[in-house]
Design an enzyme around this catalytic site. Structure first.
Site, short mmCIF file in Angstrom:
data_model
loop_
_atom_site.label_atom_id
_atom_site.label_comp_id
_atom_site.label_asym_id
_atom_site.label_seq_id
_atom_site.Cartn_x
_atom_site.Cartn_y
_atom_site.Cartn_z
N ASP A 101 0.87 -1.18 0.00
CA ASP A 101 0.00 0.00 0.00
C ASP A 101 0.91 1.23 0.00
O ASP A 101 1.99 1.22 0.59
CB ASP A 101 -0.88 -0.03 1.25
CG ASP A 101 -1.93 1.06 1.25
OD1 ASP A 101 -1.97 1.86 0.30
OD2 ASP A 101 -2.72 1.11 2.21
N SER A 102 0.46 2.30 -0.64
CA SER A 102 1.32 3.48 -0.82
C SER A 102 1.51 4.28 0.45
O SER A 102 2.34 5.20 0.48
CB SER A 102 0.71 4.40 -1.88
OG SER A 102 -0.47 5.01 -1.38
N TYR B 70 -3.43 6.03 2.92
CA TYR B 70 -4.46 5.90 3.96
C TYR B 70 -3.87 6.19 5.33
O TYR B 70 -4.48 6.87 6.16
CB TYR B 70 -5.07 4.50 3.92
CG TYR B 70 -6.12 4.29 4.98
CD1 TYR B 70 -7.41 4.78 4.81
CD2 TYR B 70 -5.83 3.61 6.16
CE1 TYR B 70 -8.39 4.60 5.78
CE2 TYR B 70 -6.79 3.42 7.14
CZ TYR B 70 -8.07 3.92 6.95
OH TYR B 70 -9.03 3.75 7.93
N ASP C 216 -2.39 8.28 -3.20
CA ASP C 216 -3.71 8.89 -3.36
C ASP C 216 -4.15 9.56 -2.07
O ASP C 216 -3.54 9.35 -1.02
CB ASP C 216 -4.74 7.82 -3.76
CG ASP C 216 -4.93 6.77 -2.67
OD1 ASP C 216 -3.96 6.50 -1.93
OD2 ASP C 216 -6.04 6.21 -2.56
N GLY D 24 -11.08 3.99 -0.89
CA GLY D 24 -12.06 4.90 -0.32
C GLY D 24 -13.39 4.28 0.03
O GLY D 24 -14.36 4.99 0.27
N ASP E 268 -7.87 -7.36 0.82
CA ASP E 268 -7.04 -7.38 2.02
C ASP E 268 -7.83 -6.76 3.15
O ASP E 268 -8.74 -5.96 2.92
CB ASP E 268 -5.74 -6.59 1.82
CG ASP E 268 -5.96 -5.09 1.99
OD1 ASP E 268 -5.55 -4.53 3.02
OD2 ASP E 268 -6.58 -4.48 1.09
N HIS F 140 -5.78 -19.26 12.61
CA HIS F 140 -7.09 -19.82 12.25
C HIS F 140 -7.89 -18.86 11.38
O HIS F 140 -8.43 -19.26 10.33
CB HIS F 140 -7.92 -20.18 13.49
CG HIS F 140 -9.36 -20.33 13.12
ND1 HIS F 140 -9.83 -21.44 12.45
CD2 HIS F 140 -10.42 -19.47 13.22
CE1 HIS F 140 -11.11 -21.27 12.17
NE2 HIS F 140 -11.49 -20.08 12.64
#
Length: 379
Positions: free
Chosen positions: A95-96, A99, A149, A224, A274, A343
């Site tokens: 991920d960049s 977020y 982003d 988003g 994910d 699990h």
């Protein structure tokens, strides 16, 4: 080495669900797929061996923001990239950090150049630009890297959402230019995915999906969503985006979600998922199983010596009892956190592999509709 390839193998006749295969230089991934989240280069409390043998993971995630802060790109480059550093020799996606910059970092300032933010660790100031984020992900060396982003909060008013989306698009153009002008560091091919934004506005989501589709990169991500909006709204906008994105490219829905969210979004045309939910909830005594949701902290499991879940293909789930795991969790024994996390992740991987089987068999919708109420049951 070759760029990422996606082979669409089958489409379900009664829904938009797909079965495919992604090929990267670190191996193949059968879709639909769930990707365990390894934020700082490790999936919390699990070893690489457990991820392979018990969870049966085909790809894991790392995070640019966290890996940039610790251990830093200097250490990662000296190791030969994240694959060599953590010992995972299968595909990795990063991920960049967009977020995290907007959700974790303090006193952030968004401008055309990028984002100035404070580290959540020590308060130090940093600047992320589209170019620097591409450089960091080159140093990490993931097989799939994400464009930088802005992820607008939910709800966002239309004016803000539009301005944010347009900034994300300008940043994407800079990401693409810089990515194509910088070489792979470690002798294998990295692949850039753009991210659709636009909050919960149909015209913005449509425009962003079309913008992303026109980049002609090797895959596409939908960002988003799953940020507080109702489930039905998430499904509505996921479907809208999938309908606009290229059929012959993998589609990645970021940060989703519950087992039933995943099945419903597979039906809408998503290939990759994910979420931190299986490990985070596992550490907090919630187990997802093929028979429903278990709060293992509950006294009702104190003398239940049946397996955690004998309906899935995982030694730990089949071998250890509910009573034993409850004891470990109540005693705050770290082994309990590992067993619960293994699990839950094994269950998620079992779920998407079963979904794939039913897409290929042509009975995905009836299987899904029968299973979803079971998965939501509180045991």
């Amino acid at each position: 080495m070759a760029a990422l390839q996606f082979q669409l193998q089958h489409t379900d006749p009664q829904s938009k669900a797909r079965a495919g295969e992604i090929t990267t230089d670190h191996g193949t991934i059968q879709t639909p797929i769930f990707m365990p989240v390894g934020t700082v280069g490790s999936v919390k409390s699990l070893t690489v061996e457990q991820l392979k043998s018990e969870v049966k993971a085909e790809i894991i995630l790392g995070n640019t923001y966290h890996l940039y802060l610790r251990p830093g790109t200097e250490v990662l480059e000296a190791a030969g990239g994240l694959h060599k550093f953590n010992g995972w020799d299968r595909p990795i996606l990063t991920d960049s950090g967009g977020y995290q910059v907007f959700s974790l970092a303090g006193n952030r300032k968004i401008k055309e150049e990028g984002v100035v933010f404070q580290s959540h660790i020590d308060g130090s100031k940093h600047l992320f630009t589209p170019e620097s984020v591409m450089d960091i992900q080159r140093s990490i060396g993931a097989d799939i890297v994400m464009a930088f982003d802005e992820c607008p909060p939910y709800p966002s008013d239309y004016t803000y959402a539009k301005k944010s989306m347009e900034l994300t698009h300008r940043w994407l153009e800079r990401c693409i230019k810089h990515f194509h002008n910088t070489p792979d560091k470690y002798g294998y091919t990295q692949n850039l995915f753009p991210i659709v934004q636009g909050s919960t506005y149909k015209d913005l989501r449509t425009a962003s999906s079309q913008f992303v589709a026109n980049t002609n990169l090797t895959g596409c991500a939908i960002g988003g969503l799953s940020v507080g909006e109702p489930e039905e709204m998430m499904y509505e906008f996921t479907e809208l985006c999938c309908d606009e994105l290229p059929i012959q490219k993998p589609r990645y829905l970021m940060g989703v979600g519950t087992p039933w969210n995943i099945l419903e979004c597979i039906a809408l045309g998503v290939d990759m998922f994910d979420c931190v939910m299986p490990t985070r909830n596992g550490r907090n005594a919630m187990l997802f199983t093929s028979k429903g949701v278990i709060n293992i902290d509950n006294k009702k499991w104190e003398k239940d010596f049946s397996p955690l879940d004998d309906g899935i293909d995982c030694h730990i789930s089949n071998y250890y009892s509910k009573a034993y795991l409850r004891h470990l969790i109540k005693a705050k024994e770290i082994t309990g956190l590992t067993l619960a996390s293994v699990h839950n992740l094994a269950f998620y991987l079992w779920l998407v592999k079963e979904a794939r089987k039913h897409v290929l068999a042509g009975d995905f919708v009836s299987w899904k509709n029968e299973l979803v109420p079971v998965l939501k049951t509180r045991l």
